[in-house]
Design a protein around this motif. Structure first.
Motif, short mmCIF file in Angstrom:
data_model
loop_
_atom_site.label_atom_id
_atom_site.label_comp_id
_atom_site.label_asym_id
_atom_site.label_seq_id
_atom_site.Cartn_x
_atom_site.Cartn_y
_atom_site.Cartn_z
N ILE A 97 -5.17 -4.12 -13.09
CA ILE A 97 -6.43 -3.38 -13.05
C ILE A 97 -6.49 -2.58 -11.76
O ILE A 97 -6.60 -3.15 -10.66
N PRO A 98 -6.39 -1.26 -11.83
CA PRO A 98 -6.39 -0.45 -10.62
C PRO A 98 -7.79 -0.27 -10.05
O PRO A 98 -8.80 -0.42 -10.76
N LEU A 99 -7.87 0.09 -8.79
CA LEU A 99 -9.14 0.47 -8.20
C LEU A 99 -9.60 1.81 -8.73
O LEU A 99 -10.79 2.06 -8.92
N ILE A 100 -8.63 2.71 -8.93
CA ILE A 100 -8.94 4.07 -9.38
C ILE A 100 -8.13 4.35 -10.65
O ILE A 100 -6.98 4.77 -10.58
N ASP A 158 2.75 4.66 -12.14
CA ASP A 158 1.74 5.30 -11.28
C ASP A 158 2.32 6.50 -10.55
O ASP A 158 2.05 6.72 -9.35
N LYS A 171 -0.08 8.90 -8.65
CA LYS A 171 -0.62 8.31 -7.43
C LYS A 171 0.41 8.27 -6.31
O LYS A 171 0.11 8.61 -5.15
N HIS A 221 -3.61 -2.16 -4.40
CA HIS A 221 -4.96 -1.75 -4.01
C HIS A 221 -5.03 -1.28 -2.57
O HIS A 221 -5.79 -0.38 -2.23
N LYS A 222 -4.22 -1.87 -1.69
CA LYS A 222 -4.28 -1.50 -0.27
C LYS A 222 -3.87 -0.05 -0.05
O LYS A 222 -4.26 0.56 0.96
N GLU A 224 -4.26 2.26 -2.73
CA GLU A 224 -5.23 3.03 -3.51
C GLU A 224 -6.46 3.41 -2.70
O GLU A 224 -7.06 4.46 -2.93
N ILE A 225 -6.87 2.55 -1.78
CA ILE A 225 -8.08 2.85 -1.02
C ILE A 225 -7.89 4.09 -0.13
O ILE A 225 -8.86 4.69 0.33
#
Length: 219
Positions: A42-45, A116, A119, A200-201, A203-204
C-alpha cells in the motif's frame, strides 16, 4: 492475428488495450491466465489508482468480436506469433526465449527498470517515458521496439503525468506490431538494477522532487 496475454479477471489495462485494438480493426485472440489475489503493498501516494469496469474478459471479448481462451498456467502457452502483455505473472524462460512476447514498460529504458518506475524516475531525476520491447529473461530488458519521452508541462501535477504516461503506455502497446516492422530491435542496455516498490521513506520526498523536476524542465 494479435494475441493478448492477460488475467481471467476484470483488468483496466486489458480493457483499454482491447478497445484500442478494436479501433485498429485487429483480429484478436485473448489468452486468460488465473487471477491470483495478492496482499499488495500500500503506497503513500498511489499513482495508478484506476478502476476496471466490472466485466470479465470473456464477456468483453464476446462483445468486441474477439476470440477468448483460458490456460491454467503460462507453461501451457504455445507461442506461434507475437503476444502483447496486458497482464501476466512471471514469464517462464521457455517463453522469453521465443523472442515473441512484447511488453510496454512505463519508463524510458534502460534508465528505470522494475516496479514503481515513474516514482523512481522522478526520485532519481531520470527521463520519464514509455518503452515497448520484446522481453528477455531479464527484467525489463530484451530488444527495443520503440521508446518515447513523455512531455512535461508547467501546469503538470504528479497525477496528471502518471495518467498521461499510462495513456502513452496503452497507445504504444497497441501500435507495437506496426512499430516492430521498422524497428532495429537493438539490445537494451543495463543502466541499473530493477527496482522494487518505493519505500514510504522515499515517497514522502516524492512530490517535492517532482515539483523541482517540473521547475527545472520549464526553466
Amino acid at each position: 492475428m494479435v494475441y493478448v496475454l492477460t488475467y481471467d479477471y476484470p483488468h483496466k489495462k486489458t480493457q483499454d488495450l482491447l478497445f484500442k485494438l478494436k479501433i485498429k480493426n485487429y483480429d484478436v485472440t485473448v489468452i486468460g491466465t488465473p487471477w491470483i489475489e495478492r496482499n499488495n503493498f500500500i503506497p503513500l501516494i498511489p499513482h495508478r489508482f484506476f478502476k476496471a469496469d466490472n466485466i470479465y474478459p470473456l464477456e468483453l471479448c464476446n462483445q468486441l468480436g474477439f476470440k477468448y481462451k483460458t490456460i491454467s498456467s503460462l507453461n501451457e502457452l504455445e507461442i506461434n506469433d507475437y503476444v502483447l502483455i496486458a497482464g501476466a505473472g512471471i514469464i517462464p524462460k521457455k517463453l522469453t526465449d521465443s523472442k515473441k512476447i512484447i511488453n510496454s514498460h512505463p519508463a524510458y529504458l534502460p534508465y528505470t527498470r522494475g516496479l514503481d518506475s515513474l516514482k523512481w524516475a522522478i526520485f532519481e531525476d531520470q527521463p520519464i517515458g514509455v518503452t515497448t520491447h520484446i522481453i528477455s529473461e531479464e527484467t525489463d530488458a530484451g530488444w527495443l521496439i520503440k521508446k518515447e519521452l513523455l512531455p512535461l508541462y508547467s501546469w503538470d501535477t504528479f497525477h496528471s503525468v502518471a495518467y498521461r504516461q499510462y495513456e502513452m503506455e496503452i497507445d504504444m502497446l497497441a501500435n507495437a506490431l506496426e512499430d516492430i516492422k521498422t524497428a532495429n530491435l537493438e539490445l537494451l542496455g543495463r543502466h541499473s538494477e530493477p527496482k522494487r516498490r518505493m519505500p514510504h521513506k522515499y515517497e514522502i520526498k516524492l512530490i517535492s522532487r517532482f515539483n523541482k523536476m517540473i521547475d527545472n524542465y520549464n526553466d
